[in-house]
Scaffold this motif. Structure first.
Motif, short mmCIF file in Angstrom:
data_model
loop_
_atom_site.label_atom_id
_atom_site.label_comp_id
_atom_site.label_asym_id
_atom_site.label_seq_id
_atom_site.Cartn_x
_atom_site.Cartn_y
_atom_site.Cartn_z
N PRO A 137 0.84 -1.21 0.00
CA PRO A 137 0.00 0.00 0.00
C PRO A 137 0.87 1.26 0.00
CG PRO A 137 -0.65 -1.51 1.75
CD PRO A 137 0.60 -2.04 1.16
N VAL A 138 0.41 2.26 -0.71
CA VAL A 138 1.18 3.50 -0.81
C VAL A 138 1.31 4.17 0.55
CG1 VAL A 138 -0.73 5.06 -1.42
CG2 VAL A 138 1.55 5.50 -2.31
N THR A 139 0.36 3.90 1.45
CA THR A 139 0.43 4.49 2.79
C THR A 139 1.54 3.88 3.65
OG1 THR A 139 -1.31 2.96 3.49
CG2 THR A 139 -2.00 5.20 2.87
N ALA A 140 2.14 2.79 3.20
CA ALA A 140 3.27 2.19 3.93
C ALA A 140 4.55 3.00 3.71
CB ALA A 140 3.50 0.75 3.47
N VAL A 141 4.53 3.92 2.75
CA VAL A 141 5.69 4.76 2.45
C VAL A 141 5.75 5.89 3.47
CG1 VAL A 141 6.73 6.30 0.73
CG2 VAL A 141 5.57 4.20 0.01
N THR A 142 6.92 6.09 4.06
CA THR A 142 7.11 7.15 5.04
C THR A 142 6.75 8.50 4.41
OG1 THR A 142 8.90 5.91 6.06
CG2 THR A 142 8.80 8.26 6.56
N GLY A 143 5.89 9.26 5.11
CA GLY A 143 5.52 10.59 4.65
C GLY A 143 4.24 10.63 3.84
N VAL A 144 3.70 9.48 3.45
CA VAL A 144 2.46 9.47 2.66
C VAL A 144 1.31 9.11 3.60
CG1 VAL A 144 1.22 8.44 0.73
CG2 VAL A 144 3.69 8.79 0.58
N GLY A 145 0.47 10.11 3.87
CA GLY A 145 -0.70 9.89 4.71
C GLY A 145 -1.91 9.55 3.88
N ASP A 150 -4.88 9.52 -1.27
CA ASP A 150 -6.05 9.80 -2.11
C ASP A 150 -5.64 10.64 -3.32
OD1 ASP A 150 -7.66 8.39 -0.37
OD2 ASP A 150 -8.36 10.18 0.71
N GLN A 151 -4.79 11.64 -3.11
CA GLN A 151 -4.30 12.46 -4.22
C GLN A 151 -3.52 11.61 -5.22
OE1 GLN A 151 -2.28 15.60 -1.89
NE2 GLN A 151 -3.30 17.01 -3.30
N LEU A 152 -2.62 10.78 -4.72
CA LEU A 152 -1.81 9.93 -5.60
C LEU A 152 -2.70 8.94 -6.36
CD1 LEU A 152 1.23 9.26 -3.25
CD2 LEU A 152 1.24 10.60 -5.36
N GLY A 156 -3.43 7.47 -10.44
CA GLY A 156 -3.21 6.05 -10.70
C GLY A 156 -2.10 5.43 -9.88
N ILE A 157 -1.62 6.13 -8.87
CA ILE A 157 -0.53 5.63 -8.03
C ILE A 157 -1.14 5.10 -6.75
CG2 ILE A 157 1.63 6.23 -6.87
CD1 ILE A 157 1.74 8.63 -8.92
N ARG A 158 -1.31 3.75 -6.69
CA ARG A 158 -1.98 3.13 -5.56
C ARG A 158 -1.07 2.18 -4.78
NH1 ARG A 158 -5.56 3.50 -9.74
NH2 ARG A 158 -7.41 4.74 -9.30
N SER A 159 0.17 2.04 -5.22
CA SER A 159 1.09 1.13 -4.53
C SER A 159 2.46 1.77 -4.39
CB SER A 159 1.22 -0.19 -5.30
OG SER A 159 1.91 0.03 -6.51
N ALA A 160 3.23 1.25 -3.41
CA ALA A 160 4.59 1.73 -3.23
C ALA A 160 5.45 1.38 -4.45
CB ALA A 160 5.19 1.13 -1.96
N GLU A 161 5.15 0.22 -5.06
CA GLU A 161 5.91 -0.19 -6.25
C GLU A 161 5.73 0.82 -7.38
OE1 GLU A 161 5.29 -3.75 -3.75
OE2 GLU A 161 3.95 -2.17 -4.43
N ARG A 162 4.51 1.30 -7.57
CA ARG A 162 4.26 2.29 -8.62
C ARG A 162 4.87 3.64 -8.25
NH1 ARG A 162 4.72 4.54 -12.65
NH2 ARG A 162 3.10 5.72 -13.69
N ALA A 164 7.48 4.19 -6.59
CA ALA A 164 8.94 4.11 -6.73
C ALA A 164 9.39 4.32 -8.17
CB ALA A 164 9.44 2.77 -6.22
N THR A 165 8.49 4.22 -9.14
CA THR A 165 8.88 4.32 -10.55
C THR A 165 8.36 5.56 -11.26
OG1 THR A 165 6.95 3.06 -11.28
CG2 THR A 165 8.94 1.81 -10.74
N ILE A 166 7.74 6.46 -10.54
CA ILE A 166 7.13 7.63 -11.18
C ILE A 166 8.16 8.67 -11.61
CG2 ILE A 166 4.96 7.41 -9.93
CD1 ILE A 166 6.03 9.84 -8.19
N HIS A 167 7.73 9.57 -12.46
CA HIS A 167 8.51 10.77 -12.79
C HIS A 167 7.98 11.86 -11.87
CE1 HIS A 167 9.75 14.37 -14.94
NE2 HIS A 167 10.70 13.62 -15.48
N ALA A 168 8.78 12.24 -10.91
CA ALA A 168 8.31 13.14 -9.85
C ALA A 168 7.81 14.48 -10.39
CB ALA A 168 9.43 13.37 -8.83
N GLY A 169 8.49 15.04 -11.36
CA GLY A 169 8.08 16.33 -11.91
C GLY A 169 6.72 16.27 -12.56
N GLU A 170 6.45 15.21 -13.32
CA GLU A 170 5.16 15.08 -14.00
C GLU A 170 4.03 14.88 -12.99
OE1 GLU A 170 5.42 12.01 -16.93
OE2 GLU A 170 6.98 13.06 -18.05
N VAL A 171 4.26 14.03 -12.00
CA VAL A 171 3.22 13.78 -11.00
C VAL A 171 2.94 15.05 -10.21
CG1 VAL A 171 2.68 12.49 -8.89
CG2 VAL A 171 3.68 11.31 -10.86
N ALA A 172 3.98 15.77 -9.81
CA ALA A 172 3.80 17.01 -9.07
C ALA A 172 3.01 18.02 -9.89
CB ALA A 172 5.16 17.59 -8.67
#
Length: 195
Positions: A137-145, A150-152, A156-162, A164-172
């Motif tokens: 679960p993405v909530t297992a990542v430190t800092g993600v409440g 819900d925002q992530l 389409g980002i619902r897991s820690a695995e996903r 970990a592979t995102i392009h941070a600038g695009e998602v932001a």
């Protein structure tokens, strides 16, 4: 279409196009080499020959193999027994792969049971589930409440695995978040998955 037993003895019926000549030469075969053994170079380019016909016509195996790959020639125009002969010639399979192939010969081949002597380690308790773990679960990542999750999820980002592979600038940019927060989450997701 010619059978594999037919060897065409006529020289080129039509001249080779420049790209066909280039592809022949790229395969390391000169048109004159083909013509010298009664094989039509233009026919090879038009896939009128099979690999077996090239060999039966007297072409060296390495040249026939290069032409087969370059022009995507069929192995043979005969089908009876040809596939079995080629499958027996395939090398490089391990014992587990051979066991899986043997098990796939019956109707139950789509099951997740392993046909070999070794067992596949799984994290599931019941045989009806897939033999790989559920996403973290993405909530297992430190800092993600919860609200961040819900925002992530909107992106389409619902897991820690996903994550970990995102392009941070695009998602932001898409979620109108601070890129430093997203980069931190991505870093934390990668660290979590390394454990």
């Amino acid at each position: 279409m010619a059978s594999d037993n037919d060897v065409i003895e006529t020289p080129s019926v039509r001249p080779l196009e420049a790209d066909e000549r280039s592809r022949l030469e790229g395969a390391g075969v000169e048109p004159a080499d083909l013509e010298s053994v009664g094989i039509d170079p233009a026919g090879v380019a038009e896939k009128e020959y099979s690999y077996r016909q090239l060999l039966d016509g007297g072409l060296e195996e390495s040249a026939a193999e290069a032409l087969r790959r370059t022009f995507s020639l069929p192995w043979s125009y005969q089908t009876e027994g040809d596939l079995d002969d080629r499958s027996e010639a395939v090398s490089g399979l391990g014992d587990a792969e051979r066991a899986w192939i043997a098990a796939s010969a019956d109707e139950d081949w789509q099951g997740f049971e392993h046909a070999g002597e070794r067992s596949i380690p799984t994290t599931t308790e019941t045989p009806d589930e897939r033999p790989y773990p559920r996403p973290t679960p993405v909530t297992a990542v430190t800092g993600v409440g919860g609200s961040n999750a819900d925002q992530l999820a909107e992106a389409g980002i619902r897991s820690a695995e996903r994550l970990a592979t995102i392009h941070a600038g695009e998602v932001a940019s898409v979620l109108d978040l601070d890129v430093l927060h997203v980069r931190t989450w991505r870093h934390n997701a990668r660290e979590l998955l390394r454990e």
